[in-house]
Scaffold this motif. Structure first.
Motif, mmCIF file in Angstrom:
data_model
loop_
_atom_site.group_PDB
_atom_site.id
_atom_site.type_symbol
_atom_site.label_atom_id
_atom_site.label_comp_id
_atom_site.label_asym_id
_atom_site.label_seq_id
_atom_site.Cartn_x
_atom_site.Cartn_y
_atom_site.Cartn_z
ATOM 1 N N THR A 112 23.282 -4.368 15.914
ATOM 2 C CA THR A 112 22.091 -5.008 15.343
ATOM 3 C C THR A 112 21.322 -4.096 14.397
ATOM 4 O O THR A 112 20.297 -4.498 13.849
ATOM 5 C CB THR A 112 21.146 -5.468 16.465
ATOM 6 N N THR A 113 21.813 -2.889 14.182
ATOM 7 C CA THR A 113 21.135 -1.960 13.272
ATOM 8 C C THR A 113 21.149 -2.509 11.848
ATOM 9 O O THR A 113 22.216 -2.873 11.339
ATOM 10 C CB THR A 113 21.827 -0.588 13.283
ATOM 11 N N PRO A 114 20.010 -2.587 11.162
ATOM 12 C CA PRO A 114 20.027 -3.018 9.758
ATOM 13 C C PRO A 114 20.862 -2.061 8.921
ATOM 14 O O PRO A 114 20.783 -0.834 9.093
ATOM 15 C CB PRO A 114 18.546 -2.964 9.357
ATOM 16 N N MET A 115 21.661 -2.595 8.040
ATOM 17 C CA MET A 115 22.556 -1.763 7.238
ATOM 18 C C MET A 115 21.809 -0.665 6.502
ATOM 19 O O MET A 115 22.252 0.483 6.446
ATOM 20 C CB MET A 115 23.308 -2.635 6.229
ATOM 21 N N GLU A 116 20.665 -1.017 5.910
ATOM 22 C CA GLU A 116 19.960 -0.049 5.090
ATOM 23 C C GLU A 116 19.160 0.953 5.914
ATOM 24 O O GLU A 116 18.501 1.837 5.370
ATOM 25 C CB GLU A 116 19.093 -0.781 4.063
ATOM 26 N N ALA A 117 19.240 0.808 7.268
ATOM 27 C CA ALA A 117 18.601 1.793 8.139
ATOM 28 C C ALA A 117 19.602 2.819 8.665
ATOM 29 O O ALA A 117 19.218 3.784 9.330
ATOM 30 C CB ALA A 117 17.918 1.092 9.318
ATOM 31 N N ILE A 118 20.896 2.624 8.376
ATOM 32 C CA ILE A 118 21.913 3.568 8.834
ATOM 33 C C ILE A 118 21.769 4.872 8.050
ATOM 34 O O ILE A 118 21.719 4.875 6.818
ATOM 35 C CB ILE A 118 23.315 2.973 8.652
ATOM 36 N N THR A 119 21.707 5.971 8.761
ATOM 37 C CA THR A 119 21.458 7.265 8.134
ATOM 38 C C THR A 119 22.766 7.992 7.831
ATOM 39 O O THR A 119 23.819 7.698 8.410
ATOM 40 C CB THR A 119 20.600 8.157 9.041
ATOM 41 N N ARG A 120 22.651 8.950 6.960
ATOM 42 C CA ARG A 120 23.810 9.781 6.622
ATOM 43 C C ARG A 120 24.269 10.576 7.843
ATOM 44 O O ARG A 120 25.469 10.793 8.025
ATOM 45 C CB ARG A 120 23.449 10.709 5.460
ATOM 46 N N ASP A 121 23.333 10.989 8.675
ATOM 47 C CA ASP A 121 23.703 11.721 9.884
ATOM 48 C C ASP A 121 24.538 10.849 10.823
ATOM 49 O O ASP A 121 25.471 11.343 11.469
ATOM 50 C CB ASP A 121 22.454 12.222 10.615
ATOM 51 N N GLN A 122 24.200 9.567 10.925
ATOM 52 C CA GLN A 122 24.985 8.663 11.761
ATOM 53 C C GLN A 122 26.407 8.510 11.218
ATOM 54 O O GLN A 122 27.376 8.479 11.985
ATOM 55 C CB GLN A 122 24.304 7.303 11.856
ATOM 56 N N VAL A 123 26.524 8.409 9.908
ATOM 57 C CA VAL A 123 27.845 8.289 9.295
ATOM 58 C C VAL A 123 28.634 9.579 9.498
ATOM 59 O O VAL A 123 29.835 9.556 9.796
ATOM 60 C CB VAL A 123 27.716 7.961 7.794
ATOM 61 N N ARG A 124 27.955 10.699 9.373
ATOM 62 C CA ARG A 124 28.618 11.996 9.585
ATOM 63 C C ARG A 124 29.106 12.129 11.026
ATOM 64 O O ARG A 124 30.209 12.619 11.290
ATOM 65 C CB ARG A 124 27.659 13.133 9.222
ATOM 66 N N GLU A 125 28.286 11.674 11.968
ATOM 67 C CA GLU A 125 28.676 11.726 13.377
ATOM 68 C C GLU A 125 29.886 10.839 13.638
ATOM 69 O O GLU A 125 30.788 11.211 14.399
ATOM 70 C CB GLU A 125 27.490 11.288 14.247
ATOM 71 N N PHE A 126 29.911 9.673 13.015
ATOM 72 C CA PHE A 126 31.064 8.779 13.160
ATOM 73 C C PHE A 126 32.313 9.438 12.586
ATOM 74 O O PHE A 126 33.397 9.364 13.181
ATOM 75 C CB PHE A 126 30.786 7.454 12.454
ATOM 76 N N ARG A 127 32.176 10.064 11.437
ATOM 77 C CA ARG A 127 33.310 10.785 10.845
ATOM 78 C C ARG A 127 33.831 11.850 11.804
ATOM 79 O O ARG A 127 35.045 12.006 11.992
ATOM 80 C CB ARG A 127 32.888 11.435 9.532
ATOM 81 N N ASP A 128 32.926 12.591 12.429
ATOM 82 C CA ASP A 128 33.337 13.649 13.347
ATOM 83 C C ASP A 128 34.090 13.085 14.552
ATOM 84 O O ASP A 128 35.009 13.725 15.073
ATOM 85 C CB ASP A 128 32.120 14.454 13.804
ATOM 86 N N CYS A 129 33.686 11.888 15.010
ATOM 87 C CA CYS A 129 34.419 11.249 16.101
ATOM 88 C C CYS A 129 35.846 10.913 15.666
ATOM 89 O O CYS A 129 36.803 11.135 16.421
ATOM 90 C CB CYS A 129 33.705 9.980 16.554
ATOM 91 N N LEU A 130 35.994 10.383 14.452
ATOM 92 C CA LEU A 130 37.331 10.069 13.949
ATOM 93 C C LEU A 130 38.177 11.322 13.804
ATOM 94 O O LEU A 130 39.394 11.299 14.061
ATOM 95 C CB LEU A 130 37.230 9.344 12.595
#
Length: 291
Positions: free
Chosen positions: A197-215
């Motif tokens: 339910t997170t608004p797309m434009e509220a997703i932070t670069r840190d969250q994307v970086r954390e997701f990358r690290d999981c992958l």
């Protein structure tokens, strides 16, 4: 346009459904009372049963007629001039869209971290009429046939809904089953990690970086098992998935972000984030994985 075809009404119904979903994808103010959500759940189930009874009997109330008239008017048509069978079809599409809205609402209460898939083929972005008709659909400048359906309509769009629209768009562009399945897997992990339910434009670069690290740390032991993303991470001495596979997953994620940023004219939070393997891994770059 003198008279609408079924395709025209299907497109209009999908546009209306996009708007209904946007109504659900809003912050819900509650004091945390579980009884409140339980009541909403009960009321929604009752409404779904009522809508299904209306569809079975072809008996629609005045409010449904008003909504059907408004939908038809968006096609620059007059309601009174339509044949009775087209009027009935328009009314049924309104009820089907509102029934699907209630199912989406129930889904958002029960399993908001999972991606929603409609049970009505009219609104299914994988197999619905937009997919079946993409080869012979007449070109039009109408916003009802937007390449990126619904994106321009919403001041806020949830991650889950954006994922649905992305997959619908890619399906219309010809993605095959394997591409959709793999993308769906990655986007499902993204919903787990960031929150559906997170608004797309509220997703932070840190969250994307954390997701990358999981992958980057995905292990081999979790292959073929339905586990949350965090349970797929290899221990420090565990074996990792091949770098080509992990990089492909990352490409699916960045492809989604690039698409959204382009359609909304916003900054891509995954831009310039590098995906590098360990010192003993050889980077393999699949050619145009996302097409």
């Amino acid at each position: 346009m003198k008279s609408p075809t079924r395709k025209d009404l299907e497109a209009a119904a999908n546009a209306y459904f996009d708007e209904l979903i946007a109504e659900v994808d809003q912050p819900r103010q509650s004091d945390g009372a579980k009884l409140d959500f339980a009541y909403q759940f009960h009321q929604s189930e009752q409404l779904i049963r009522q809508q299904e009874a209306e569809l079975a009997a072809h008996d629609y109330d005045d409010h449904t007629v008003l909504l059907a008239r408004a939908m038809v008017e968006r096609l620059d048509l007059g309601w009174e001039a339509l044949p009775s069978d087209i009027q009935l079809l328009a009314k049924s599409f309104i009820v089907r869209a509102r029934r699907q809205q209630m199912r989406y609402f129930l889904h958002s209460l029960e399993t908001p971290w999972q991606m929603f898939r409609p049970d009505d083929e009219l609104f299914d972005p994988w197999t619905g009429p937009k997919v079946a008709n993409r080869q012979d659909a007449a070109p039009t400048s109408s916003p009802l046939h937007s390449t990126a359906p619904g994106l321009y309509r919403y001041p806020e769009l949830s991650l889950e809904r954006a994922c649905m629209l992305y997959l619908q768009c890619k399906t219309e562009q010809g993605w095959g089953a394997s591409m959709k399945d793999e993308s769906l897997r990655v986007l499902g992990w993204l919903n787990e990690e960031v929150g559906a339910t997170t608004p797309m434009e509220a997703i932070t670069r840190d969250q994307v970086r954390e997701f990358r690290d999981c992958l980057l740390r995905l292990g081999t032991l979790a292959q073929g098992r339905k586990l949350p993303l965090r349970q797929r991470i290899a221990p420090p001495d565990g074996d990792l998935l091949s770098f080509a596979t992990r990089e492909r997953y990352w490409r699916f994620a960045t492809g989604f972000y690039q698409w959204f940023a382009s359609e909304r004219d916003v900054i891509d939070p995954s831009r310039d984030l590098q995906f590098k393997g360990g010192k003993d891994e050889v980077k393999k770059s699949p050619c145009s994985v996302l097409g």
